[in-house]
Motif scaffolding. Structure first.
Motif, mmCIF file in Angstrom:
data_model
loop_
_atom_site.group_PDB
_atom_site.id
_atom_site.type_symbol
_atom_site.label_atom_id
_atom_site.label_comp_id
_atom_site.label_asym_id
_atom_site.label_seq_id
_atom_site.Cartn_x
_atom_site.Cartn_y
_atom_site.Cartn_z
ATOM 1 N N LEU A 143 0.843 -1.187 0.000
ATOM 2 C CA LEU A 143 0.000 0.000 0.000
ATOM 3 C C LEU A 143 0.883 1.243 0.000
ATOM 4 C CD1 LEU A 143 -2.612 -1.076 2.693
ATOM 5 C CD2 LEU A 143 -3.024 -0.895 0.236
ATOM 6 N N THR A 144 0.534 2.226 -0.799
ATOM 7 C CA THR A 144 1.379 3.418 -0.931
ATOM 8 C C THR A 144 1.319 4.334 0.280
ATOM 9 O OG1 THR A 144 -0.399 4.607 -2.073
ATOM 10 C CG2 THR A 144 1.204 3.421 -3.441
ATOM 11 N N GLY A 145 0.243 4.259 1.079
ATOM 12 C CA GLY A 145 0.104 5.179 2.204
ATOM 13 C C GLY A 145 0.548 4.629 3.538
ATOM 14 N N ASN A 146 1.158 3.434 3.532
ATOM 15 C CA ASN A 146 1.646 2.812 4.764
ATOM 16 C C ASN A 146 0.531 2.628 5.799
ATOM 17 O OD1 ASN A 146 4.198 2.825 3.621
ATOM 18 N ND2 ASN A 146 4.780 4.765 4.577
ATOM 19 N N GLU A 147 -0.695 2.380 5.325
ATOM 20 C CA GLU A 147 -1.816 2.230 6.241
ATOM 21 C C GLU A 147 -1.725 0.958 7.083
ATOM 22 O OE1 GLU A 147 -3.169 4.941 3.013
ATOM 23 O OE2 GLU A 147 -2.125 3.010 3.066
ATOM 24 N N THR A 148 -1.089 -0.085 6.555
ATOM 25 C CA THR A 148 -0.939 -1.331 7.289
ATOM 26 C C THR A 148 0.532 -1.743 7.248
ATOM 27 O OG1 THR A 148 -1.220 -2.899 5.455
ATOM 28 C CG2 THR A 148 -3.237 -1.967 6.415
ATOM 29 N N SER A 149 0.809 -2.944 7.692
ATOM 30 C CA SER A 149 2.192 -3.439 7.690
ATOM 31 C C SER A 149 2.671 -3.771 6.283
ATOM 32 C CB SER A 149 2.304 -4.675 8.583
ATOM 33 O OG SER A 149 1.414 -5.692 8.137
ATOM 34 N N CYS A 150 1.792 -3.735 5.283
ATOM 35 C CA CYS A 150 2.169 -4.041 3.899
ATOM 36 C C CYS A 150 2.662 -2.778 3.217
ATOM 37 C CB CYS A 150 0.993 -4.639 3.146
ATOM 38 S SG CYS A 150 0.441 -6.222 3.817
ATOM 39 N N THR A 151 3.939 -2.491 3.359
ATOM 40 C CA THR A 151 4.556 -1.306 2.777
ATOM 41 C C THR A 151 5.551 -1.733 1.711
ATOM 42 O OG1 THR A 151 6.412 -1.248 4.334
ATOM 43 C CG2 THR A 151 4.352 -0.184 5.024
ATOM 44 N N GLN A 152 6.067 -0.757 0.984
ATOM 45 C CA GLN A 152 7.048 -1.082 -0.051
ATOM 46 C C GLN A 152 8.302 -1.696 0.547
ATOM 47 O OE1 GLN A 152 7.751 2.159 -2.745
ATOM 48 N NE2 GLN A 152 8.511 0.817 -4.359
ATOM 49 N N ALA A 153 8.577 -1.378 1.806
ATOM 50 C CA ALA A 153 9.750 -1.939 2.488
ATOM 51 C C ALA A 153 9.442 -3.261 3.175
ATOM 52 C CB ALA A 153 10.288 -0.942 3.512
ATOM 53 N N ALA A 154 8.155 -3.601 3.309
ATOM 54 C CA ALA A 154 7.743 -4.845 3.977
ATOM 55 C C ALA A 154 6.723 -5.538 3.078
ATOM 56 C CB ALA A 154 7.163 -4.557 5.357
ATOM 57 N N GLU A 155 7.213 -6.288 2.130
ATOM 58 C CA GLU A 155 6.378 -6.858 1.069
ATOM 59 C C GLU A 155 5.380 -7.865 1.625
ATOM 60 O OE1 GLU A 155 9.459 -8.529 -1.259
ATOM 61 O OE2 GLU A 155 10.447 -6.610 -1.623
ATOM 62 N N CYS A 156 4.184 -7.874 1.005
ATOM 63 C CA CYS A 156 3.134 -8.792 1.423
ATOM 64 C C CYS A 156 2.657 -9.632 0.254
ATOM 65 C CB CYS A 156 1.934 -8.017 1.978
ATOM 66 S SG CYS A 156 2.155 -7.379 3.649
ATOM 67 N N SER A 157 2.158 -10.801 0.567
ATOM 68 C CA SER A 157 1.450 -11.579 -0.439
ATOM 69 C C SER A 157 0.081 -10.944 -0.658
ATOM 70 C CB SER A 157 1.282 -13.029 0.015
ATOM 71 O OG SER A 157 0.359 -13.103 1.090
ATOM 72 N N PHE A 158 -0.610 -11.388 -1.706
ATOM 73 C CA PHE A 158 -1.949 -10.884 -1.992
ATOM 74 C C PHE A 158 -2.891 -11.138 -0.813
ATOM 75 C CE2 PHE A 158 -6.147 -11.629 -4.152
ATOM 76 C CZ PHE A 158 -6.354 -10.318 -4.588
ATOM 77 N N GLN A 159 -2.847 -12.331 -0.266
ATOM 78 C CA GLN A 159 -3.728 -12.674 0.842
ATOM 79 C C GLN A 159 -3.367 -11.896 2.107
ATOM 80 O OE1 GLN A 159 -6.395 -14.269 0.274
ATOM 81 N NE2 GLN A 159 -5.860 -14.932 -1.795
ATOM 82 N N GLU A 160 -2.083 -11.676 2.346
ATOM 83 C CA GLU A 160 -1.666 -10.902 3.514
ATOM 84 C C GLU A 160 -2.143 -9.467 3.417
ATOM 85 O OE1 GLU A 160 2.460 -13.267 4.694
ATOM 86 O OE2 GLU A 160 2.504 -11.591 3.261
ATOM 87 N N LEU A 161 -2.066 -8.881 2.218
ATOM 88 C CA LEU A 161 -2.514 -7.503 2.063
ATOM 89 C C LEU A 161 -4.018 -7.391 2.303
ATOM 90 C CD1 LEU A 161 -1.427 -4.774 -0.317
ATOM 91 C CD2 LEU A 161 -3.836 -5.327 -0.246
#
Length: 213
Positions: A143-161
């Motif tokens: 997510l571009t706004g860092n709303e959750t732990s899924c940031t560009q620096a902390a990659e997530c799978s589709f299901q995790e996001l």
């Protein structure tokens, strides 16, 4: 083109082909659907901004508006990647799939905008059309706004996001869906057969055709 998401003077246009490259024959030498595709061209050092690279988004600001993010089940595309693109930015120099969304997170009630971005793995082939690349099982999302732990620096799978957006309150909704490239490395190639759930979007020179998956 999504005008407000365009930086510089990139190209994102419906086109014939590409066919080839030279010496390539058989199904992978031609667009996977019909005769055309979405051609994308972005430069890496062509603006006075920081970063100086271009950005292009080609998508739909109408038909997905209000749809559920959590209802996304199937996403992906086919790509025409070249060895030159790999040389410009590495094997993972690839276009993205982007969903502009309202995260609707209970902890951030005033935050009504973010972009879900899929970053593909390296294309399985170059100088020809790839098979379908599944965005729900390969690459990573953020997510571009860092709303959750899924940031560009902390990659997530589709299901995790998706799980990170499902906080028990109002459900996240989609604003727009698009294919994009930038702002990073130069890339000249094409995409076809964008899949979103049960629909496949076939890019043709005279328009976009919808096929059932």
């Amino acid at each position: 083109m999504i005008t407000r998401n365009t930086i510089g003077s990139p190209v994102a246009a419906l086109r014939y082909g590409p066919y080839g490259s030279f010496g390539v024959t058989g199904p992978s030498s031609r667009p996977p659907y019909g005769q055309g595709s979405l051609g994308i061209e972005v430069a890496d050092d062509s603006t006075s901004l920081n970063p100086p690279s271009e950005k292009a988004d080609f998508g739909n600001e109408v038909d997905f508006f209000g749809d559920s993010v959590l209802a996304l089940k199937q996403v992906g595309f086919r790509v025409f990647q070249t060895n030159e693109n790999v040389g410009y930015g590495g094997a993972e120099n690839m276009p993205n799939i982007r969903f502009e969304i309202d995260p609707n997170l209970s902890a951030l009630p005033a935050d009504n905008y973010s972009t879900m971005v899929w970053v593909p793995d390296a294309a399985p082939v170059t100088n020809r059309w790839s098979p379908f690349i599944d965005a729900t099982t390969t690459g990573y999302w953020y997510l571009t706004g860092n709303e959750t732990s899924c940031t560009q620096a902390a990659e997530c799978s589709f299901q995790e996001l998706k799980a990170s957006l499902d906080d028990g309150g109002a459900k996240p909704t989609i604003y727009t869906a698009s294919i994009g490239k930038g702002r990073d490395y130069m890339w000249i190639g094409a995409v076809d057969g964008l899949r979103i759930n049960r629909e496949i979007y076939d890019f043709e020179p005279n328009g976009v055709r919808t096929r059932r998956a």
